[in-house]
Design a protein around this motif. Structure first.
Motif, PDB file in Angstrom:
ATOM      1  N   ARG A 175      -9.343   0.694  -3.173  1.00  0.00           N
ATOM      2  CA  ARG A 175      -9.671   2.194  -3.443  1.00  0.00           C
ATOM      3  C   ARG A 175      -9.465   2.509  -4.754  1.00  0.00           C
ATOM      4  NH1 ARG A 175      -5.500   6.084  -1.117  1.00  0.00           N
ATOM      5  NH2 ARG A 175      -5.395   7.476  -3.144  1.00  0.00           N
ATOM      6  N   TRP A 229     -13.251   4.639   1.915  1.00  0.00           N
ATOM      7  CA  TRP A 229     -12.036   5.788   2.065  1.00  0.00           C
ATOM      8  C   TRP A 229     -12.725   6.921   3.091  1.00  0.00           C
ATOM      9  CZ3 TRP A 229      -8.996   8.528  -2.318  1.00  0.00           C
ATOM     10  CH2 TRP A 229      -8.051   9.342  -1.822  1.00  0.00           C
ATOM     11  N   ASP A 268       0.860  -1.129  -0.181  1.00  0.00           N
ATOM     12  CA  ASP A 268      -0.028   0.007   0.065  1.00  0.00           C
ATOM     13  C   ASP A 268       0.936   1.271   0.192  1.00  0.00           C
ATOM     14  OD1 ASP A 268      -2.482  -1.291   0.046  1.00  0.00           O
ATOM     15  OD2 ASP A 268      -2.915  -1.204   1.942  1.00  0.00           O
ATOM     16  N   SER A 274     -11.658  10.643   3.253  1.00  0.00           N
ATOM     17  CA  SER A 274     -11.305  11.643   2.219  1.00  0.00           C
ATOM     18  C   SER A 274     -12.310  12.501   1.858  1.00  0.00           C
ATOM     19  CB  SER A 274     -10.626  10.960   1.193  1.00  0.00           C
ATOM     20  OG  SER A 274     -10.687  12.029   0.151  1.00  0.00           O
ATOM     21  N   GLN A 322       0.876   4.176  -3.023  1.00  0.00           N
ATOM     22  CA  GLN A 322       0.531   5.433  -2.343  1.00  0.00           C
ATOM     23  C   GLN A 322       1.370   6.376  -3.111  1.00  0.00           C
ATOM     24  OE1 GLN A 322      -2.000   6.652  -1.053  1.00  0.00           O
ATOM     25  NE2 GLN A 322      -2.575   4.983   0.447  1.00  0.00           N
TER      26      GLN A 322
END
Lengths: 414, 118
Positions: A286, A322, A180, A325, A184
Motif C-alpha cells: 500500500r 486497500w 505493519d 478505504s 501504520q
C-alpha cells in the motif's frame, strides 16, 4: 559557546534519544525509570558540556550518564522502583556491541507499537519514548489536556507491564503483522502532522519531522523490509513539497498553485530511489503505491502536464490493495476528474456520497464543490463549499474554502 | 512465567447451529491447541450456554437477589475458558490465535493476565 552547546544537545536529542532510552530500559527493566534517567542525562549535558566541552560521541556520553543514574536509583530504591517491571527475555542480554544497541531501539519501537495497545496509546508512547517529545508536546499535538495524555501514557506502560508485553523484536511468524503495526503508527503520526486536525497552522512540523525521523530509523534498522523502504519513500516524497503548501500569508495552496521550483529536489531524488528499491524486491505494498502516486506528482513539470492516466491507474491498484478505504476511492474519483474533466469527476464521486464513513469527511464536499465550480454550477458549488467549511477545524483550510465560496457567490444569480 | 486467562466469547446461536462435521473439526482444533500448548494449559472447560446461568447480587438492603441468566446480557456470551501459563503475551497470542473461535466470524478470544500475588 552556550548556543553551540544548546545546538549540540538538540541534535543529540534528535539523533540519540531513542537509543539512550532503549539501552537504559534494557538495564532498568522499567520504561518509566528509563524515561526519567534519559531526561536527566540530557539535563546534565546542558549543565556539563559548556564547561567540559561537547563530547566526541554525544550519544555514548548520554547513554553512559543515563545508565549510571539508573544504577544509582536501582541500588537505592530497588524495592519500590520495580513497580512496573518491563519483561526483558533472558536470551537478549545486552552487550557493548553497537549491533545490540541498535536492536534495543527496534525492541523499544516494537514494544510501543504492540497491537495489544490501543492505537492512541501506540502513538503516544512512540512520540514520548521513541521520539522524545515531552508529554505536554504530545498532548498539544492531539489536542487533549496534558493530564489526559499523561494518564494515557501511564495506562499504556501499566498494560505493558501487567500483560507482560515482551521487550523484544517479534518472532518471524509475527513479523509481518507487527511491522505493519509499526509502519501504520509512523504513517499516522505523519498524516496528523501533515494536516493538523485543528488549529492555526496547516502543518505540525514537529510531528512531521518525528515521523520522517522514525521512518529513517526503521529503514536503517530493517534495510531489507520493503514496507519500511516504501514508507520512507512516501514520507520523503510528500515532505519534499511541504514548504510550498501555504502562501506567505498562510493561505492553503493546492497542488495546482504550488511553486514547483521550491520543491526539495534532493528529497524527491531520494524518495524516487527508495521507491525504485521497494518496488524491485516485492509485489507493491500500500505505501509503495502511495509513494508511486506522490512520485508522479513530484516529477510532473506542472499541474496540467501531470500524467493523470498514470495516477488513475495507480489508484486502481491502491483500491484493490486497500478496498476498505473510502478515502482512497475519493482520491481516485478526483484523479478521474482531472483526467476526464469535471463532469466525469462528479460522476465518479456520486457513489461515495452515500458512504457512511465519508459522511463527515470535509474533503468529499470540497472535491464536489471544486468540480461543480468548474462546471459553473454556482448554487450547488456554494452549498458544497458551505458544507466543507462546516466540516473542517483547520483555520488554514477554512480560509481557503471561504475564499472559494465568496468567488462562487459572486457568480450566483441574485 | 505468568498466568493468563483465555475467555472464549461468541454467539451461542451460531455455536448451536454447527453441523456434525463442523463440530468435529471444532473439537479437533481444540485438541490440536491443547497438544501444542502442552503443560502450559493449567485448566480449561467448555461452559453450558448462557441461558443456564444463574446470577447472584444483592439489593440496597443487602438481601440476596437470585436471577436467571448471565451477569451481562449480551448477544456474544462467555462459552468457555483456558487458564494458561506462558512466558509473555506474545507466546499467548501465538498459541491462542490457533483457537477455532478466533477464526470464526462471530466469536473471539479475550486474553486477561492473572494478577500475581506472589
Amino acid at each position: 559557546m552556550t548556543d553551540e552547546v544548546a545546538a549540540a544537545v538538540a541534535q543529540a536529542h534528535r539523533r540519540s534519544w531513542a537509543q539512550v532510552l532503549a539501552t537504559t530500559a534494557h538495564l532498568t527493566r522499567d520504561l518509566g525509570l528509563a524515561e526519567e534517567c534519559t531526561q536527566d542525562a540530557y539535563a546534565r549535558a546542558l549543565q556539563t558540556w559548556p564547561v567540559s566541552g561537547i563530547p566526541d560521541r554525544p550519544g555514548a556520553w548520554l547513554t553512559n550518564v543515563a545508565r549510571n543514574r539508573a544504577l544509582d536509583v536501582l541500588r537505592r530504591e530497588s524495592v519500590f522502583r520495580r513497580s512496573l517491571p518491563l519483561l526483558v527475555p533472558e536470551e537478549s542480554v545486552p552487550g557493548p556491541e553497537d549491533a545490540l544497541v541498535e536492536d534495543d531501539r527496534l525492541r523499544l519501537i516494537f514494544t510501543c507499537c504492540h497491537p495489544a495497545l490501543s492505537p492512541e496509546a501506540q502513538i503516544a508512547l512512540t512520540l514520548r519514548l521513541v521520539c522524545g517529545l515531552s508529554t505536554a508536546e504530545v498532548a498539544r499535538a492531539f489536542l487533549v489536556p496534558e493530564a489526559t495524555m499523561a494518564a494515557r501514557i501511564t495506562r499504556a506502560k501499566k498494560k505493558i507491564s501487567a500483560a507482560r508485553i515482551p521487550y523484544q523484536v517479534p518472532a518471524p511468524e509475527q513479523w509481518g503483522e507487527r511491522v505493519d503495526a509499526v509502519l501504520q503508527v509512523v504513517h499516522l503520526i505523519y498524516t496528523t502532522g501533515h494536516t493538523a486536525p485543528a488549529g492555526a497552522h496547516l502543518l505540525r512540523r514537529d510531528l512531521a519531522d518525528s515521523a520522517v525521523g522514525l521512518a529513517r530509523t526503521l529503514h536503517l534498522l530493517m534495510p531489507n523490509d520493503a514496507g519500511a523502504t516504501a514508507l520512507l519513500a512516501l514520507l520523503v516524497l510528500v515532505d519534499a513539497r511541504a514548504a510550498t503548501r501555504t502562501s506567505a500569508t498562510g493561505r492553503l495552496l493546492l497542488l495546482s498553485e504550488q511553486d514547483r521550483t521550491r520543491w526539495d529536489r534532493a528529497l524527491i531524488a531520494e524518495g524516487v530511489a527508495l521507491l525504485t528499491e521497494a518496488l524491485r524486491r516485492h509485489p507493491p505494498t500500500r505505501f509503495a503505491v502511495q509513494a508511486a502516486i506522490a512520485a508522479v506528482h513530484a516529477e510532473a513539470p506542472s499541474w496540467a502536464a501531470t500524467d493523470w492516466a498514470e495516477i488513475v491507474g495507480l489508484y486502481d491498484v491502491l483500491v484493490r490493495l486497500w478496498p476498505a478505504s473510502a478515502v482512497v476511492a475519493l482520491n481516485r474519483a478526483v484523479a478521474v476528474g482531472m483526467r476526464d474533466g469535471p463532469q466525469a469527476g462528479l460522476d465518479a464521486l456520486e457513489p461515495l456520497l452515500s458512504d457512511p464513513s465519508l459522511a463527515t469527511y470535509g474533503y468529499l464536499s470540497a472535491a464536489r464543490a471544486d468540480f461543480l465550480r468548474r462546471l459553473h454550477r454556482w448554487a450547488a458549488a456554494a452549498e458544497a463549499y458551505e458544507e466543507a467549511i462546516a466540516l473542517t477545524d483547520n483555520e488554514v483550510e477554512r480560509r481557503f474554502l471561504a475564499d472559494r465560496l465568496s468567488d462562487v457567490r459572486r457568480h450566483r444569480p441574485a | 512465567m505468568a498466568k493468563y486467562m483465555l475467555l472464549i466469547y461468541g454467539d451461542a446461536e451460531q455455536w448451536e447451529a454447527m453441523s456434525a462435521e463442523q463440530a468435529t473439526a471444532h473439537s479437533a482444533a481444540h485438541a490440536a491447541f491443547a497438544a501444542e500448548a502442552g503443560e502450559r494449559v493449567l485448566g480449561g472447560e467448555e461452559l453450558e450456554l448462557a441461558p443456564t446461568a444463574t446470577t447472584l447480587r444483592s439489593d440496597a438492603a443487602g438481601a440476596l437477589i437470585t436471577t436467571d441468566g448471565p451477569f451481562l446480557e449480551t448477544k456474544e456470551a462467555l462459552g468457555g475458558f483456558y487458564l494458561l501459563e506462558a512466558r509473555d503475551l506474545d507466546e499467548v497470542i501465538k498459541l491462542a490465535s490457533q483457537l477455532p473461535e478466533v477464526r470464526a466470524g462471530h466469536s473471539g478470544v479475550e486474553i486477561r493476565p492473572v494478577v500475581d500475588h506472589g
